[in-house]
Write a protein that holds these residues in place. Structure first.
Motif, PDB file in Angstrom:
ATOM      1  N   ILE A  94     -62.377  28.555 -25.640  1.00 54.00           N
ATOM      2  CA  ILE A  94     -61.119  29.251 -25.421  1.00 54.00           C
ATOM      3  C   ILE A  94     -60.232  28.494 -24.441  1.00 54.00           C
ATOM      4  N   ALA A  95     -60.823  27.525 -23.741  1.00 56.17           N
ATOM      5  CA  ALA A  95     -60.046  26.754 -22.773  1.00 56.17           C
ATOM      6  C   ALA A  95     -59.072  25.836 -23.483  1.00 56.17           C
ATOM      7  N   PRO A  96     -58.016  25.356 -22.757  1.00 56.84           N
ATOM      8  CA  PRO A  96     -57.083  24.415 -23.380  1.00 56.84           C
ATOM      9  C   PRO A  96     -57.809  23.203 -23.916  1.00 56.84           C
ATOM     10  N   GLU A  97     -57.292  22.643 -24.975  1.00 55.89           N
ATOM     11  CA  GLU A  97     -57.944  21.526 -25.648  1.00 55.89           C
ATOM     12  C   GLU A  97     -57.981  20.304 -24.754  1.00 55.89           C
ATOM     13  N   PRO A  98     -59.178  19.750 -24.488  1.00 56.88           N
ATOM     14  CA  PRO A  98     -59.266  18.562 -23.653  1.00 56.88           C
ATOM     15  C   PRO A  98     -58.716  17.345 -24.369  1.00 56.88           C
ATOM     16  N   ALA A  99     -58.323  16.341 -23.593  1.00 55.01           N
ATOM     17  CA  ALA A  99     -57.781  15.119 -24.176  1.00 55.01           C
ATOM     18  C   ALA A  99     -58.840  14.437 -25.022  1.00 55.01           C
ATOM     19  N   GLY A 100     -58.422  13.979 -26.180  1.00 59.85           N
ATOM     20  CA  GLY A 100     -59.342  13.243 -27.041  1.00 59.85           C
ATOM     21  C   GLY A 100     -60.180  14.097 -27.950  1.00 59.85           C
ATOM     22  N   ARG A 101     -60.012  15.414 -27.893  1.00 63.13           N
ATOM     23  CA  ARG A 101     -60.800  16.285 -28.772  1.00 63.13           C
ATOM     24  C   ARG A 101     -60.388  16.061 -30.222  1.00 63.13           C
ATOM     25  N   GLU A 120     -59.964  27.609 -32.636  1.00 63.41           N
ATOM     26  CA  GLU A 120     -59.583  26.493 -33.507  1.00 63.41           C
ATOM     27  C   GLU A 120     -58.334  26.831 -34.312  1.00 63.41           C
ATOM     28  N   ALA A 121     -58.230  28.073 -34.769  1.00 66.58           N
ATOM     29  CA  ALA A 121     -57.033  28.485 -35.504  1.00 66.58           C
ATOM     30  C   ALA A 121     -55.806  28.419 -34.604  1.00 66.58           C
ATOM     31  N   ARG A 122     -55.969  28.799 -33.339  1.00 63.67           N
ATOM     32  CA  ARG A 122     -54.843  28.730 -32.402  1.00 63.67           C
ATOM     33  C   ARG A 122     -54.363  27.287 -32.243  1.00 63.67           C
ATOM     34  N   ARG A 123     -55.278  26.370 -32.055  1.00 63.85           N
ATOM     35  CA  ARG A 123     -54.881  24.961 -31.917  1.00 63.85           C
ATOM     36  C   ARG A 123     -54.157  24.479 -33.168  1.00 63.85           C
ATOM     37  N   TRP A 124     -54.682  24.886 -34.314  1.00 55.67           N
ATOM     38  CA  TRP A 124     -54.125  24.437 -35.597  1.00 55.67           C
ATOM     39  C   TRP A 124     -52.704  24.954 -35.792  1.00 55.67           C
ATOM     40  N   VAL A 125     -52.481  26.245 -35.562  1.00 57.02           N
ATOM     41  CA  VAL A 125     -51.145  26.804 -35.788  1.00 57.02           C
ATOM     42  C   VAL A 125     -50.138  26.250 -34.786  1.00 57.02           C
ATOM     43  N   HIS A 126     -50.581  26.010 -33.550  1.00 56.17           N
ATOM     44  CA  HIS A 126     -49.667  25.464 -32.559  1.00 56.17           C
ATOM     45  C   HIS A 126     -49.316  24.006 -32.874  1.00 56.17           C
ATOM     46  N   GLU A 127     -50.303  23.242 -33.358  1.00 58.35           N
ATOM     47  CA  GLU A 127     -50.018  21.860 -33.752  1.00 58.35           C
ATOM     48  C   GLU A 127     -49.042  21.803 -34.923  1.00 58.35           C
ATOM     49  N   ARG A 128     -49.166  22.774 -35.826  1.00 60.60           N
ATOM     50  CA  ARG A 128     -48.309  22.798 -37.014  1.00 60.60           C
ATOM     51  C   ARG A 128     -46.986  23.511 -36.764  1.00 60.60           C
ATOM     52  N   ALA A 133     -56.294  35.461 -28.985  1.00 54.29           N
ATOM     53  CA  ALA A 133     -56.110  34.014 -28.870  1.00 54.29           C
ATOM     54  C   ALA A 133     -54.682  33.594 -29.197  1.00 54.29           C
ATOM     55  N   MET A 134     -54.017  34.345 -30.100  1.00 51.72           N
ATOM     56  CA  MET A 134     -52.676  33.962 -30.565  1.00 51.72           C
ATOM     57  C   MET A 134     -51.724  35.150 -30.517  1.00 51.72           C
ATOM     58  N   PRO A 135     -51.384  35.640 -29.332  1.00 57.19           N
ATOM     59  CA  PRO A 135     -50.496  36.812 -29.257  1.00 57.19           C
ATOM     60  C   PRO A 135     -49.090  36.523 -29.776  1.00 57.19           C
ATOM     61  N   ASP A 136     -48.740  35.246 -29.891  1.00 60.17           N
ATOM     62  CA  ASP A 136     -47.399  34.872 -30.347  1.00 60.17           C
ATOM     63  C   ASP A 136     -47.324  34.608 -31.842  1.00 60.17           C
ATOM     64  N   VAL A 137     -48.433  34.828 -32.556  1.00 59.04           N
ATOM     65  CA  VAL A 137     -48.495  34.546 -33.992  1.00 59.04           C
ATOM     66  C   VAL A 137     -48.684  35.851 -34.764  1.00 59.04           C
ATOM     67  N   GLU A 138     -47.897  36.051 -35.812  1.00 60.08           N
ATOM     68  CA  GLU A 138     -48.052  37.231 -36.668  1.00 60.08           C
ATOM     69  C   GLU A 138     -49.284  37.048 -37.559  1.00 60.08           C
ATOM     70  N   LEU A 139     -50.171  38.022 -37.537  1.00 60.42           N
ATOM     71  CA  LEU A 139     -51.410  37.959 -38.314  1.00 60.42           C
ATOM     72  C   LEU A 139     -51.333  38.919 -39.495  1.00 60.42           C
ATOM     73  N   ILE A 140     -51.649  38.401 -40.673  1.00 62.35           N
ATOM     74  CA  ILE A 140     -51.626  39.199 -41.898  1.00 62.35           C
ATOM     75  C   ILE A 140     -53.044  39.171 -42.487  1.00 62.35           C
ATOM     76  N   PRO A 141     -53.778  40.275 -42.436  1.00 62.34           N
ATOM     77  CA  PRO A 141     -55.164  40.252 -42.922  1.00 62.34           C
ATOM     78  C   PRO A 141     -55.255  40.271 -44.440  1.00 62.34           C
TER      79      PRO A 141
END
Length: 234
Positions: free
Chosen positions: A218-225, A126-134, A158-166
């Motif tokens: 973990i699958a790509p977000e289906p249409a209408g989700r 869910e975090a991956r979908r959120w950061v990619h949408e934003r 899930a997000m290898p392209d996003v910098e994570l800061i704990p």
């Protein structure tokens, strides 16, 4: 005609095999013990503010004061927006505002609620979908200190392209007593260590193309989700 094998002969023949089994178990136990020490070394005993700001903040629900600390980071400008992931389906912004006083303004403008995630792996999805949408490229991850190693494993995969800061939240019980004096805390840490090892193993195998435990989250977000809802305080 050969004589029947005696008990002593059978024991002597099985001796090397038993020794190998015992040695393997001993090595495995030592390895797990050293791994547990390494796991504990990752856990912060005090809360340390992030060294820098990020585009967004995500908090994984489930532990005391996680949401309050995440909202404090948002109020301090450490991120532009906050995702609260794993909110119970019956809870909304009003419930959060009761827990975190004076948060109505931030909840109305800058907080999204995710009601879909049910575990750490789906939190990451869910975090991956959120950061990619934003369009975010960096993310502060807020969760309890004992949960942080596993959360980072799942988020990084899930997000290898996003910098994570704990940002590790340290509960009152952790501050008040050392973990080895509390049976409940020791059991919690051992359980979390086992889950951490399982997550590490699954992610490493999946990176090699062997995803033994595929999950719909973990699958790509289906249409209408349904997307994470923007928090509204009425």
């Amino acid at each position: 005609m050969s004589l029947p094998e005696t008990h002593a002969q059978r024991s002597q023949r099985r001796g090397p095999f038993r020794a190998m089994v015992v040695a393997a178990l001993a090595v495995g136990f030592v390895g797990l013990a050293l791994g547990f020490v390494g796991f504990l070394a990752q856990l912060h005993g005090t809360e340390i503010k992030p060294a820098r700001n990020a585009d967004g903040i995500v908090v994984l629900t489930g532990g005391s004061s996680r949401v309050a600390d995440a909202i404090e980071l948002l109020a301090a400008g450490f991120g532009q927006r906050l995702l609260i992931s794993g909110v119970h389906p019956t809870n909304g912004a009003q419930d959060i505002s009761r827990i975190v006083p004076d948060s109505d303004r931030l909840l109305s403008c800058c907080v999204d609620l995710d009601h879909s995630a049910i575990n750490t792996r789906s939190n990451a999805a869910e975090a991956r979908r959120w950061v990619h949408e934003r369009g975010f490229r960096s993310l502060i991850v807020v969760t309890s200190n004992y949960h942080m190693p596993r959360a980072i494993v799942e988020m990084a995969y899930a997000m290898p392209d996003v910098e994570l800061i704990p940002f590790a939240v340290v509960g009152d019980k952790w501050r008040d007593e050392t973990w080895w004096t509390s049976g409940a805390t020791l059991r919690l840490l051992l359980s979390e260590y086992a889950k951490y090892l399982a997550a590490e193993a699954r992610v490493r195998l999946a990176s090699l193309g062997l995803d033994l435990f595929p999950e719909a989250d973990i699958a790509p977000e289906p249409a209408g989700r349904r997307k994470p809802a923007t928090a509204q305080v009425h």
